[in-house]
Design a protein around this motif. Structure first.
Motif, PDB file in Angstrom:
ATOM      1  N   VAL A 132      15.961  82.519 -21.349  1.00 30.34           N
ATOM      2  CA  VAL A 132      16.253  81.316 -20.580  1.00 30.34           C
ATOM      3  C   VAL A 132      16.941  80.369 -21.550  1.00 30.34           C
ATOM      4  CG1 VAL A 132      15.195  79.251 -19.587  1.00 30.34           C
ATOM      5  CG2 VAL A 132      14.447  81.504 -18.831  1.00 30.34           C
ATOM      6  N   VAL A 133      18.027  79.717 -21.115  1.00 34.23           N
ATOM      7  CA  VAL A 133      18.820  78.878 -22.027  1.00 34.23           C
ATOM      8  C   VAL A 133      18.973  77.472 -21.464  1.00 34.23           C
ATOM      9  CG1 VAL A 133      20.910  78.758 -23.425  1.00 34.23           C
ATOM     10  CG2 VAL A 133      20.101  80.983 -22.617  1.00 34.23           C
ATOM     11  N   PRO A 134      18.012  76.601 -21.723  1.00 26.10           N
ATOM     12  CA  PRO A 134      18.148  75.206 -21.281  1.00 26.10           C
ATOM     13  C   PRO A 134      19.264  74.499 -22.052  1.00 26.10           C
ATOM     14  CG  PRO A 134      15.852  75.749 -21.736  1.00 26.10           C
ATOM     15  CD  PRO A 134      16.702  76.847 -22.326  1.00 26.10           C
ATOM     16  N   TRP A 140      15.535  69.507 -16.080  1.00 27.33           N
ATOM     17  CA  TRP A 140      15.847  70.742 -16.787  1.00 27.33           C
ATOM     18  C   TRP A 140      17.068  71.391 -16.166  1.00 27.33           C
ATOM     19  CZ3 TRP A 140      13.712  72.382 -21.249  1.00 27.33           C
ATOM     20  CH2 TRP A 140      12.523  71.752 -21.664  1.00 27.33           C
ATOM     21  N   MET A 141      18.030  71.715 -17.007  1.00 28.77           N
ATOM     22  CA  MET A 141      19.241  72.431 -16.596  1.00 28.77           C
ATOM     23  C   MET A 141      19.429  73.600 -17.548  1.00 28.77           C
ATOM     24  SD  MET A 141      21.781  69.189 -15.848  1.00 28.77           S
ATOM     25  CE  MET A 141      23.121  70.234 -15.249  1.00 28.77           C
ATOM     26  N   VAL A 142      19.983  74.702 -17.028  1.00 34.58           N
ATOM     27  CA  VAL A 142      20.129  75.910 -17.834  1.00 34.58           C
ATOM     28  C   VAL A 142      21.522  76.511 -17.666  1.00 34.58           C
ATOM     29  CG1 VAL A 142      17.668  76.456 -17.686  1.00 34.58           C
ATOM     30  CG2 VAL A 142      19.256  77.384 -15.981  1.00 34.58           C
ATOM     31  N   LEU A 143      21.862  77.448 -18.541  1.00 37.39           N
ATOM     32  CA  LEU A 143      23.085  78.222 -18.343  1.00 37.39           C
ATOM     33  C   LEU A 143      22.952  79.028 -17.060  1.00 37.39           C
ATOM     34  CD1 LEU A 143      24.004  79.801 -21.815  1.00 37.39           C
ATOM     35  CD2 LEU A 143      24.875  77.692 -20.791  1.00 37.39           C
ATOM     36  N   GLY A 144      24.021  79.016 -16.253  1.00 38.12           N
ATOM     37  CA  GLY A 144      24.077  79.835 -15.050  1.00 38.12           C
ATOM     38  C   GLY A 144      25.182  80.859 -15.166  1.00 38.12           C
ATOM     39  N   ALA A 154      25.520  87.299 -24.535  1.00 38.93           N
ATOM     40  CA  ALA A 154      25.536  88.677 -24.037  1.00 38.93           C
ATOM     41  C   ALA A 154      26.104  89.631 -25.068  1.00 38.93           C
ATOM     42  CB  ALA A 154      26.327  88.756 -22.734  1.00 38.93           C
ATOM     43  N   ARG A 155      27.129  89.188 -25.789  1.00 38.64           N
ATOM     44  CA  ARG A 155      27.738  90.045 -26.809  1.00 38.64           C
ATOM     45  C   ARG A 155      26.832  90.221 -28.020  1.00 38.64           C
ATOM     46  NH1 ARG A 155      33.333  90.736 -25.800  1.00 38.64           N
ATOM     47  NH2 ARG A 155      33.878  89.688 -23.849  1.00 38.64           N
ATOM     48  N   LEU A 156      25.816  89.371 -28.127  1.00 37.45           N
ATOM     49  CA  LEU A 156      24.836  89.487 -29.204  1.00 37.45           C
ATOM     50  C   LEU A 156      23.565  90.186 -28.727  1.00 37.45           C
ATOM     51  CD1 LEU A 156      25.220  85.946 -30.813  1.00 37.45           C
ATOM     52  CD2 LEU A 156      26.251  88.099 -31.568  1.00 37.45           C
ATOM     53  N   GLY A 157      23.588  90.694 -27.486  1.00 34.91           N
ATOM     54  CA  GLY A 157      22.439  91.428 -26.974  1.00 34.91           C
ATOM     55  C   GLY A 157      21.425  90.587 -26.234  1.00 34.91           C
ATOM     56  N   VAL A 158      21.808  89.377 -25.851  1.00 29.17           N
ATOM     57  CA  VAL A 158      20.889  88.464 -25.175  1.00 29.17           C
ATOM     58  C   VAL A 158      21.389  88.207 -23.757  1.00 29.17           C
ATOM     59  CG1 VAL A 158      19.804  86.190 -25.211  1.00 29.17           C
ATOM     60  CG2 VAL A 158      20.294  87.375 -27.362  1.00 29.17           C
ATOM     61  N   ASP A 159      20.613  88.610 -22.763  1.00 29.50           N
ATOM     62  CA  ASP A 159      20.979  88.426 -21.359  1.00 29.50           C
ATOM     63  C   ASP A 159      20.181  87.269 -20.775  1.00 29.50           C
ATOM     64  OD1 ASP A 159      22.667  90.734 -21.342  1.00 29.50           O
ATOM     65  OD2 ASP A 159      20.850  91.955 -21.299  1.00 29.50           O
ATOM     66  N   HIS A 160      20.878  86.204 -20.386  1.00 31.55           N
ATOM     67  CA  HIS A 160      20.125  85.065 -19.875  1.00 31.55           C
ATOM     68  C   HIS A 160      19.790  85.256 -18.395  1.00 31.55           C
ATOM     69  CE1 HIS A 160      23.388  82.716 -17.813  1.00 31.55           C
ATOM     70  NE2 HIS A 160      24.150  83.340 -18.666  1.00 31.55           N
ATOM     71  N   VAL A 161      18.612  84.794 -18.049  1.00 30.90           N
ATOM     72  CA  VAL A 161      17.996  85.086 -16.758  1.00 30.90           C
ATOM     73  C   VAL A 161      18.814  84.593 -15.579  1.00 30.90           C
ATOM     74  CG1 VAL A 161      15.968  84.570 -15.337  1.00 30.90           C
ATOM     75  CG2 VAL A 161      15.686  85.175 -17.753  1.00 30.90           C
ATOM     76  N   HIS A 162      19.540  83.488 -15.756  1.00 34.55           N
ATOM     77  CA  HIS A 162      20.224  82.856 -14.627  1.00 34.55           C
ATOM     78  C   HIS A 162      21.720  83.183 -14.579  1.00 34.55           C
ATOM     79  CE1 HIS A 162      16.543  80.471 -15.323  1.00 34.55           C
ATOM     80  NE2 HIS A 162      16.518  80.422 -14.013  1.00 34.55           N
ATOM     81  N   ALA A 163      22.118  84.293 -15.186  1.00 31.37           N
ATOM     82  CA  ALA A 163      23.535  84.660 -15.248  1.00 31.37           C
ATOM     83  C   ALA A 163      24.149  84.893 -13.875  1.00 31.37           C
ATOM     84  CB  ALA A 163      23.712  85.902 -16.114  1.00 31.37           C
ATOM     85  N   ALA A 164      23.345  85.239 -12.893  1.00 35.17           N
ATOM     86  CA  ALA A 164      23.870  85.489 -11.548  1.00 35.17           C
ATOM     87  C   ALA A 164      23.638  84.309 -10.606  1.00 35.17           C
ATOM     88  CB  ALA A 164      23.225  86.752 -10.970  1.00 35.17           C
ATOM     89  N   PRO A 166      24.282  81.068  -8.455  1.00 35.64           N
ATOM     90  CA  PRO A 166      25.540  80.604  -7.859  1.00 35.64           C
ATOM     91  C   PRO A 166      26.155  79.390  -8.555  1.00 35.64           C
ATOM     92  CG  PRO A 166      23.666  80.140  -6.416  1.00 35.64           C
ATOM     93  CD  PRO A 166      23.178  81.066  -7.480  1.00 35.64           C
ATOM     94  N   GLU A 167      25.358  78.625  -9.299  1.00 35.15           N
ATOM     95  CA  GLU A 167      25.870  77.469 -10.023  1.00 35.15           C
ATOM     96  C   GLU A 167      26.039  77.810 -11.503  1.00 35.15           C
ATOM     97  OE1 GLU A 167      23.693  73.859  -9.369  1.00 35.15           O
ATOM     98  OE2 GLU A 167      23.108  74.482  -7.348  1.00 35.15           O
ATOM     99  N   ARG A 168      26.964  77.127 -12.137  1.00 36.91           N
ATOM    100  CA  ARG A 168      27.213  77.394 -13.554  1.00 36.91           C
ATOM    101  C   ARG A 168      26.171  76.730 -14.449  1.00 36.91           C
ATOM    102  NH1 ARG A 168      32.563  75.992 -15.683  1.00 36.91           N
ATOM    103  NH2 ARG A 168      32.116  77.626 -17.205  1.00 36.91           N
ATOM    104  N   TYR A 169      25.666  75.577 -14.040  1.00 38.07           N
ATOM    105  CA  TYR A 169      24.649  74.880 -14.818  1.00 38.07           C
ATOM    106  C   TYR A 169      23.582  74.356 -13.857  1.00 38.07           C
ATOM    107  CZ  TYR A 169      28.247  75.195 -18.363  1.00 38.07           C
ATOM    108  OH  TYR A 169      29.202  75.673 -19.234  1.00 38.07           O
ATOM    109  N   PRO A 170      22.769  75.257 -13.328  1.00 37.35           N
ATOM    110  CA  PRO A 170      21.807  74.844 -12.298  1.00 37.35           C
ATOM    111  C   PRO A 170      20.635  74.043 -12.850  1.00 37.35           C
ATOM    112  CG  PRO A 170      21.463  77.131 -12.883  1.00 37.35           C
ATOM    113  CD  PRO A 170      22.713  76.695 -13.598  1.00 37.35           C
TER     114      PRO A 170
END
Length: 250
Positions: A132-134, A140-144, A154-164, A166-170
């Motif tokens: 999770v990336v606040p 609280w807002m995070v990477l979307g 992602a290129r470093l092997g870290v998949d953030h939970v909110h990648a899918a 609908p908002e970019r910074y929900p």
């Protein structure tokens, strides 16, 4: 060539390549230290009149960093605006080359080649880690979806939970962030300045990685060292063993 930069990342890139071109920069342009250019306000509230008074040949901006209304006002006043879009690492390199060329660089700078080689040579991660990336609190807002920082991770092997999302910074309630139970909570020091005393306490029982916002979100000379700096911070957090999954990179 007289350039006003409204993007800290691009300011650093221009300063490293054609430093004499910078006539104006924002209050948030902190790298490199000691910039002698005129300060023209913030990225979200630039002083249009001051910018115009500098008679720039070019204003460089970004579709996410700067407001459309300010860019429209600059164009209406006769300024030429170069608008960039950066949603992933390869696009960052393309846009940096375009900006530097427009700013009068005589040749592609060595630092840009070195940064691109660094990212091209990254090995595929052996495991994947969820995060999770606040980027803000209160609220609280995070990477979307579809963000440069998300692609970096992602290129470093870290998949953030909110990648899918609908908002970019929900905006996501803290209880929901905790319930996601990620392997690690990634806390950058910008745009919100998370610190050891401000952020980790909100995620009891979860591993937290305090990382450099400049290396996570800036697309400029910092790209060359970003994999190392971010990797060290993530390893220092000592997250739980990553879940077994494909090591395919985005």
């Amino acid at each position: 060539m007289r350039v006003v930069s409204l993007v800290p990342s691009l300011t650093e890139a221009v300063a490293r390549t054609v430093p004499d071109a910078l006539a104006g920069v924002t209050d948030w342009c902190t790298h490199p230290a000691g910039l002698g250019a005129v300060r023209v306000g913030g990225t979200k509230n630039p002083d249009v009149g001051r910018i115009v008074s500098l008679a720039p040949d070019l204003v460089i901006a970004n579709e996410e960093e700067n407001r459309a209304v300010d860019l429209a006002a600059l164009r209406a006043a006769g300024a030429e605006v170069l608008l960039t879009e950066v949603r992933d690492v390869p696009q960052a390199f393309r846009e940096l080359a375009r900006v530097l060329d427009a700013c009068g660089a005589a040749a592609r700078p060595r630092w840009l080649d070195e940064a691109e080689r660094t990212w091209s040579a990254l090995p595929a991660p052996e495991t994947r880690t969820t995060a999770v990336v606040p980027i803000w609190r209160r609220p609280w807002m995070v990477l979307g979806r579809d963000t440069f920082a998300g692609d970096v991770l992602a290129r470093l092997g870290v998949d953030h939970v909110h990648a899918a999302h609908p908002e970019r910074y929900p905006r996501v309630p803290l209880e929901e962030l905790r319930a996601a139970a990620p392997d690690v909570v990634v806390l950058p020091d910008e745009p919100y300045r998370f610190t050891a005393d401000d952020g980790p306490e909100a995620f009891p029982g979860l591993a937290c990685a305090l990382v450099s916002g400049r290396h996570l979100t800036w697309y400029g000379p910092s790209l060359a060292e970003a994999p190392r700096v971010l990797g060290e911070a993530l390893r220092a957090a000592r997250p739980r063993p990553a879940r077994a999954r494909s090591a395919r990179r985005r």
